[in-house]
Motif scaffolding. Structure first.
Motif, PDB file in Angstrom:
ATOM      1  N   PRO A   1       0.847  -1.195   0.000  1.00 23.73           N
ATOM      2  CA  PRO A   1       0.000   0.000   0.000  1.00 23.73           C
ATOM      3  C   PRO A   1       0.879   1.241   0.000  1.00 23.73           C
ATOM      4  O   PRO A   1       1.976   1.230   0.561  1.00 23.73           O
ATOM      5  N   PHE A   2       0.451   2.300  -0.664  1.00 24.72           N
ATOM      6  CA  PHE A   2       1.164   3.581  -0.578  1.00 24.72           C
ATOM      7  C   PHE A   2       0.120   4.693  -0.555  1.00 24.72           C
ATOM      8  O   PHE A   2      -1.072   4.421  -0.419  1.00 24.72           O
ATOM      9  N   GLY A   3       0.570   5.941  -0.670  1.00 26.20           N
ATOM     10  CA  GLY A   3      -0.380   7.064  -0.632  1.00 26.20           C
ATOM     11  C   GLY A   3      -0.988   7.237   0.753  1.00 26.20           C
ATOM     12  O   GLY A   3      -0.388   6.843   1.768  1.00 26.20           O
ATOM     13  N   SER A   4      -2.214   7.772   0.785  1.00 24.73           N
ATOM     14  CA  SER A   4      -2.760   8.198   2.073  1.00 24.73           C
ATOM     15  C   SER A   4      -3.097   7.045   3.023  1.00 24.73           C
ATOM     16  O   SER A   4      -3.316   7.274   4.208  1.00 24.73           O
ATOM     17  N   SER A   5      -3.107   5.791   2.530  1.00 25.43           N
ATOM     18  CA  SER A   5      -3.350   4.672   3.460  1.00 25.43           C
ATOM     19  C   SER A   5      -2.197   4.513   4.442  1.00 25.43           C
ATOM     20  O   SER A   5      -2.379   3.966   5.533  1.00 25.43           O
ATOM     21  N   VAL A   6      -0.999   4.949   4.048  1.00 24.46           N
ATOM     22  CA  VAL A   6       0.178   4.713   4.900  1.00 24.46           C
ATOM     23  C   VAL A   6       0.969   5.977   5.231  1.00 24.46           C
ATOM     24  O   VAL A   6       1.896   5.934   6.028  1.00 24.46           O
ATOM     25  N   ASN A   7       0.624   7.128   4.639  1.00 28.74           N
ATOM     26  CA  ASN A   7       1.490   8.307   4.831  1.00 28.74           C
ATOM     27  C   ASN A   7       1.084   9.193   6.007  1.00 28.74           C
ATOM     28  O   ASN A   7       1.580  10.310   6.142  1.00 28.74           O
ATOM     29  N   THR A   8       0.189   8.709   6.853  1.00 27.33           N
ATOM     30  CA  THR A   8      -0.342   9.370   8.059  1.00 27.33           C
ATOM     31  C   THR A   8      -1.398  10.448   7.747  1.00 27.33           C
ATOM     32  O   THR A   8      -1.921  11.071   8.655  1.00 27.33           O
ATOM     33  N   PHE A   9      -1.710  10.655   6.456  1.00 27.12           N
ATOM     34  CA  PHE A   9      -2.687  11.684   6.111  1.00 27.12           C
ATOM     35  C   PHE A   9      -3.998  11.107   5.582  1.00 27.12           C
ATOM     36  O   PHE A   9      -4.810  11.835   5.011  1.00 27.12           O
ATOM     37  N   GLY A  10      -4.195   9.789   5.760  1.00 27.87           N
ATOM     38  CA  GLY A  10      -5.403   9.156   5.228  1.00 27.87           C
ATOM     39  C   GLY A  10      -6.641   9.498   6.047  1.00 27.87           C
ATOM     40  O   GLY A  10      -6.599   9.503   7.276  1.00 27.87           O
ATOM     41  N   LYS A  11      -7.724   9.802   5.333  1.00 24.09           N
ATOM     42  CA  LYS A  11      -9.008  10.045   5.989  1.00 24.09           C
ATOM     43  C   LYS A  11      -9.856   8.799   5.807  1.00 24.09           C
ATOM     44  O   LYS A  11      -9.768   8.145   4.760  1.00 24.09           O
ATOM     45  N   LEU A  12     -10.726   8.490   6.771  1.00 22.89           N
ATOM     46  CA  LEU A  12     -11.638   7.360   6.600  1.00 22.89           C
ATOM     47  C   LEU A  12     -12.373   7.547   5.283  1.00 22.89           C
ATOM     48  O   LEU A  12     -12.846   8.647   4.989  1.00 22.89           O
ATOM     49  N   GLY A  13     -12.431   6.498   4.478  1.00 22.82           N
ATOM     50  CA  GLY A  13     -13.118   6.605   3.192  1.00 22.82           C
ATOM     51  C   GLY A  13     -12.174   6.899   2.034  1.00 22.82           C
ATOM     52  O   GLY A  13     -12.619   6.887   0.887  1.00 22.82           O
ATOM     53  N   CYS A  14     -10.886   7.166   2.309  1.00 25.96           N
ATOM     54  CA  CYS A  14      -9.986   7.478   1.190  1.00 25.96           C
ATOM     55  C   CYS A  14      -9.673   6.204   0.392  1.00 25.96           C
ATOM     56  O   CYS A  14      -9.862   5.094   0.879  1.00 25.96           O
ATOM     57  N   ASP A  15      -9.209   6.386  -0.845  1.00 26.80           N
ATOM     58  CA  ASP A  15      -8.975   5.222  -1.697  1.00 26.80           C
ATOM     59  C   ASP A  15      -7.775   4.417  -1.181  1.00 26.80           C
ATOM     60  O   ASP A  15      -7.044   4.863  -0.283  1.00 26.80           O
ATOM     61  N   LEU A  16      -7.602   3.229  -1.747  1.00 29.55           N
ATOM     62  CA  LEU A  16      -6.476   2.376  -1.351  1.00 29.55           C
ATOM     63  C   LEU A  16      -5.540   2.257  -2.554  1.00 29.55           C
ATOM     64  O   LEU A  16      -5.872   1.600  -3.545  1.00 29.55           O
ATOM     65  N   ASP A  17      -4.394   2.963  -2.464  1.00 33.19           N
ATOM     66  CA  ASP A  17      -3.394   2.900  -3.534  1.00 33.19           C
ATOM     67  C   ASP A  17      -2.452   1.763  -3.212  1.00 33.19           C
ATOM     68  O   ASP A  17      -1.984   1.644  -2.080  1.00 33.19           O
TER      69      ASP A  17
ATOM     70  N   ALA B   1     -15.969  -6.266  -0.341  1.00 31.36           N
ATOM     71  CA  ALA B   1     -16.125  -6.627   1.063  1.00 31.36           C
ATOM     72  C   ALA B   1     -15.520  -5.588   1.994  1.00 31.36           C
ATOM     73  O   ALA B   1     -16.043  -5.325   3.086  1.00 31.36           O
ATOM     74  N   SER B   2     -14.409  -4.975   1.580  1.00 32.51           N
ATOM     75  CA  SER B   2     -13.794  -3.974   2.464  1.00 32.51           C
ATOM     76  C   SER B   2     -14.373  -2.593   2.182  1.00 32.51           C
ATOM     77  O   SER B   2     -14.232  -1.679   2.984  1.00 32.51           O
ATOM     78  N   GLY B   3     -15.001  -2.450   1.021  1.00 36.42           N
ATOM     79  CA  GLY B   3     -15.568  -1.156   0.648  1.00 36.42           C
ATOM     80  C   GLY B   3     -14.525  -0.204   0.081  1.00 36.42           C
ATOM     81  O   GLY B   3     -14.810   0.970  -0.126  1.00 36.42           O
ATOM     82  N   PHE B   4     -13.303  -0.681  -0.183  1.00 33.16           N
ATOM     83  CA  PHE B   4     -12.256   0.221  -0.685  1.00 33.16           C
ATOM     84  C   PHE B   4     -12.269   0.313  -2.205  1.00 33.16           C
ATOM     85  O   PHE B   4     -12.399  -0.695  -2.906  1.00 33.16           O
ATOM     86  N   GLN B   5     -12.083   1.536  -2.674  1.00 40.16           N
ATOM     87  CA  GLN B   5     -11.831   1.776  -4.087  1.00 40.16           C
ATOM     88  C   GLN B   5     -10.314   1.621  -4.241  1.00 40.16           C
ATOM     89  O   GLN B   5      -9.548   2.325  -3.576  1.00 40.16           O
ATOM     90  N   CYS B   6      -9.894   0.683  -5.083  1.00 37.51           N
ATOM     91  CA  CYS B   6      -8.455   0.382  -5.149  1.00 37.51           C
ATOM     92  C   CYS B   6      -7.847   0.821  -6.471  1.00 37.51           C
ATOM     93  O   CYS B   6      -8.468   0.656  -7.526  1.00 37.51           O
ATOM     94  N   ASP B   7      -6.653   1.366  -6.404  1.00 40.73           N
ATOM     95  CA  ASP B   7      -5.851   1.685  -7.588  1.00 40.73           C
ATOM     96  C   ASP B   7      -4.577   0.866  -7.511  1.00 40.73           C
ATOM     97  O   ASP B   7      -3.753   1.083  -6.616  1.00 40.73           O
TER      98      ASP B   7
END
Ligand code: CTP
Ligand code: MG
Length: 555
Positions: free
Chosen positions: A210-226, A300-306
Motif C-alpha cells: 500500500p502507498f499514498g494516504s493509506s500509509v502516509n499518516t494523512f489518510g481520511k476514513l473513506g480514502c482510496d487504497l493505492d 467486502a472492504s468497501g475500498f476503491q483500489c488503484d
C-alpha cells in the motif's frame, strides 16, 4: 474563549465518540503522541504485512454469536485479534497468532456446492461462514459488536466541532474524527495481502504494497487504497550458486520498454482480478495513463483500489510524508483541516480533472510549515543532509535519499498555535505569487516557475515534474478566493464574532459549511457581517439532516 458550560454539556458526546474503546492507533503510523521512539516507515509496513498474512476475512451471518464464532475458529490455533464491521453484510477480520492456523482453516474449508450459478474454484483467505441451523435465535446482546469504517456525517461533525473548547481543540477533534482507525489500517493491509495472493499466482514472491494516504499518516476514513505490485522482491532470497565457471539464468521474454512491461503485467493481473478475484468488482484497466493502473472496487472492504506497478518512487514519497506527518503533532491536524475544508468547498473531487488533489494540498501545507519562523518542518535537503550511507536511495536515476530514522531529526522550537497557523496558511496562499513562483519542499523556498502552469508544485523526487500540472487557472483562483475569505472569517473570530452561543457554528465549523452558504467571495463583496451570515448558515445546517459523508469521502 468558549464557555465552560458548552464544554460540560458536550463532554458526554465526545466521550462516546473517542471513549475507551478507541485505541490510540499504533505509534507514528496514526500519530499518537507518545514518547517512545518512533518506528521507521519500513518497520511499520513490514509488521503490518506480516500481521495481514496471518489474517482472514470472513463474511458472516448477521445474527452470529461472537463467542461461539471465536471458539469455532480457535480450533485452528490461538487468535491474536479480531473485529467485525458492516459493509453490505457482516464481516469479521480475524488475525491468528500463527500463519499455520490460516492453512489449517483453509484446509477445513469447503468449495461451495454447485448452486444456481457455477463458481470458479479459487481458494483465497476471503471466506464465507454459514450457520448449519440458521433458525437458532440468539439474544441480541450476544451479537457481534461492530466497528465503524466510515467518516462521520456532516451533522455529527458539526456537533463535535461545536462542543470543542477552542479552535485548536476543533482542529484536533477533526483529526480524531477522520483519521484512519486501527481497524481500518488493518483492513487496508489485509486487502493488499489478499490481492497479493492473486498476483502471486502469476508471480510467486511478489509483494503488493500500500502507498499514498493509506500509509502516509494523512489518510481520511473513506480514502482510496493505492497499492503497487513490487516485483523487485521476486527471487531476492534465492540462493545463487556461483561455484565453478557457470552462471545459470532464467529464460525470460523481453519487451521494448519498462512501460510496456508494466502494461503487460497489469493487463494480466487486471484480467485475473476480474475473473477470479473474490469480491473484486468493476475492474477497469487504465493502461495508457502516465502511470498505468488497474482500478477496482474491493466490495467486502468497501475500498476503491488503484493498483499500479513499478512505482517505488511513489512509495518513497509516502515515506517522506510519513516522516513529515510524524515529526510534529500540528502537521496532521492542519493537513486534515485543509483537506476537509477543500472537500467541503468542492476544491477537491473524487473525479479526476482540473481540481487540486489532496496530495498537492498536503505538499502545500508542508511547504507553508517550512516557511514559518522558526520553521516547523525541515526542508527535504536538510533531511538529505542527515542521511547516512544506509539511507542512500537512487530510484530510476532520481536521488531519493533522506534520513529515515525519525529520532535523528531535531524537534522544532516553534510554538505557534493551530489556530494561528490555519489563519496564516490561508493568508499565505491567499497572497502567494502563483503567477511567477513555484512551490518546492526540497529547498523550502519559492522559485521561479519553469513553465506557465497556473499552479506549479515541484515533485520532490522527480524534479522535472509538476504534481499539480492538472490544475486550471479557474480552480486555482477559486482556491485563492476561498483562502482569503477563510483568513478573513478567522480574523473576525479573533475579534470575538460571532457571539459564542452554544448553538451557533463557530470557528472551524464556519469554515467547513457547505458551499453556496457563506462563500459568495467575501473578498470581493464584504457586505453582510459574518454574524448575520452565520445565522443563515445555522438555518441551512438545521434543514440538512442528510448524511453528507459523500462530501468527505474520496479524494
Ligand atoms: N503521487 C505523485 N504524484 C502525483 C500524484 C500522486 O507522486 N501527481 C503519489 C503520491 O505519493 C500520492 C500517491 O501517489 O500520495 C497516491 O495518489 P493519490 O491517491 O492521488 O493521493 P493520496 O495521497 O493517496 O490522497 P487521497 O487521500 O486523496 O487518495
Ligand atoms: Mg490515494
Amino acid at each position: 474563549q468558549r464557555s465552560i458550560s458548552r464544554h460540560l454539556s458536550c463532554a458526554g458526546t465526545i466521550a462516546a465518540n473517542f471513549g475507551s474503546e478507541e485505541q490510540p492507533p499504533g505509534g507514528a503510523e496514526t500519530g499518537s503522541e507518545d514518547k517512545i521512539p518512533k518506528k521507521r516507515f519500513f518497520e511499520v509496513q513490514e509488521e503490518r504485512r506480516e500481521q495481514a498474512q496471518r489474517t482472514v476475512l470472513i463474511h458472516c451471518p448477521n445474527n452470529i454469536n461472537e463467542k461461539k464464532f471465536l471458539k469455532y475458529l480457535s480450533q485452528h490455533g490461538p487468535i491474536n485479534n479480531h473485529f467485525f464491521y458492516e459493509s453490505f453484510g457482516l464481516y469479521a477480520v480475524v488475525e491468528f497468532c500463527q500463519k499455520d492456523s490460516v492453512d489449517s482453516l483453509q484446509n477445513g474449508t469447503h468449495i461451495p456446492k454447485q448452486s444456481a450459478e457455477p463458481a470458479i474454484p479459487f481458494k483465497s483467505r476471503f471466506l464465507n461462514l454459514k450457520l448449519k441451523n440458521s433458525s437458532n435465535q440468539i439474544p441480541e446482546q450476544l451479537y457481534a459488536q461492530k466497528t465503524n469504517q466510515s467518516p462521520p456525517s456532516s451533522k455529527k461533525l458539526f456537533e463535535l466541532l461545536n462542543c470543542a473548547e477552542s479552535i485548536d481543540d476543533q482542529l484536533n477533534t477533526l483529526l480524531k474524527a477522520f483519521q484512519l482507525t486501527e481497524e481500518n489500517v488493518r483492513l487496508r493491509h489485509l486487502t493488499c495481502s489478499l490481492i497479493e495472493d492473486i498476483a502471486a499466482a502469476y508471480f510467486p514472491g511478489c509483494v503488493i504494497r500500500p502507498f499514498g494516504s493509506s500509509v502516509n499518516t494523512f489518510g481520511k476514513l473513506g480514502c482510496d487504497l493505492d497499492m503497487f505490485l513490487d516485483l523487485n522482491e521476486v527471487g531476492k532470497f534465492d540462493v545463487h550458486k556461483n561455484a565453478g565457471n557457470f552462471l545459470m539464468e532464467f529464460q525470460m521474454k523481453t519487451v521494448p520498454s519498462e512501460r510496456i512491461a508494466t502494461q503487460k503485467i497489469l493487463c494480466v493481473i487486471g484480467e485475473c482480478l476480474d475473473n477470479f478475484g473474490p469480491g473484486c468488482v468493476g475492474v477497469q484497466k487504465i493502461l495508457n495513463a502516465r502511470c498505468p493502473l488497474v482500478r477496482f472496487s474491493h466490495q467486502a472492504s468497501g475500498f476503491q483500489c488503484d493498483l499500479t506497478a513499478n512505482n517505488s518512487i511513489a512509495l518513497k514519497s509516502s515515506e517522506l510524508l510519513y516522516i513529515y506527518g510524524s515529526l510534529d503533532s500540528r502537521v496532521r491536524a492542519l493537513v486534515f483541516c485543509v483537506r476537509c475544508w477543500a472537500r467541503a468547498h468542492s476544491l477537491t473531487s473524487s473525479i479526476p480533472g482540473a481540481w487540486i488533489t489532496n496530495f498537492s494540498l498536503t505538499v502545500m501545507v508542508i511547504f507553508f510549515l517550512q516557511r514559518r519562523s522558526p520553521p516547523i518542518l525541515p526542508t527535504l535537503d536538510s533531511l538529505k543532509s542527515l542521511a547516512d550511507a544506509e539511507d542512500r536511495c537512487i530510484l530510476d536515476g532520481h536521488n531519493c535519499t533522506f534520513v529515515r530514522d525519525l529520532n535523528k531529526i531535531k524537534p522544532s522550537g516553534n510554538t505557534e498555535t493551530l489556530e494561528l497557523l490555519l489563519k496564516e496558511f490561508f493568508e499565505y496562499f491567499g497572497n502567494f505569487a502563483f503567477n511567477k513562483n513555484s512551490i518546492n519542499i526540497r529547498q523550502g523556498r519559492e522559485q521561479n516557475k519553469p513553465d506557465s502552469s497556473p499552479l506549479y508544485i515541484q515533485n520532490p523526487f522527480e524534479m522535472s515534474l509538476n504534481i499539480s500540472k492538472n490544475v486550471s487557472q479557474s480552480q486555482l483562483q477559486k482556491f485563492v478566493d476561498l483562502a482569503r475569505d477563510s483568513a478573513w472569517i478567522l480574523e473576525q473570530e479573533d475579534k470575538g464574532q460571532p457571539s459564542p452561543s452554544s448553538k451557533q457554528p463557530w470557528g472551524l465549523a464556519t469554515l467547513l459549511l457547505p458551499p453556496g452558504t457563506v462563500y459568495t467571495s467575501l473578498s470581493k463583496k464584504r457586505k453582510k457581517p459574518v454574524s448575520e451570515k452565520v445565522k443563515g448558515l445555522l438555518e441551512s445546517i438545521k434543514s440538512s439532516t442528510t448524511d453528507s459523508s459523500k462530501g468527505t469521502r474520496g479524494k
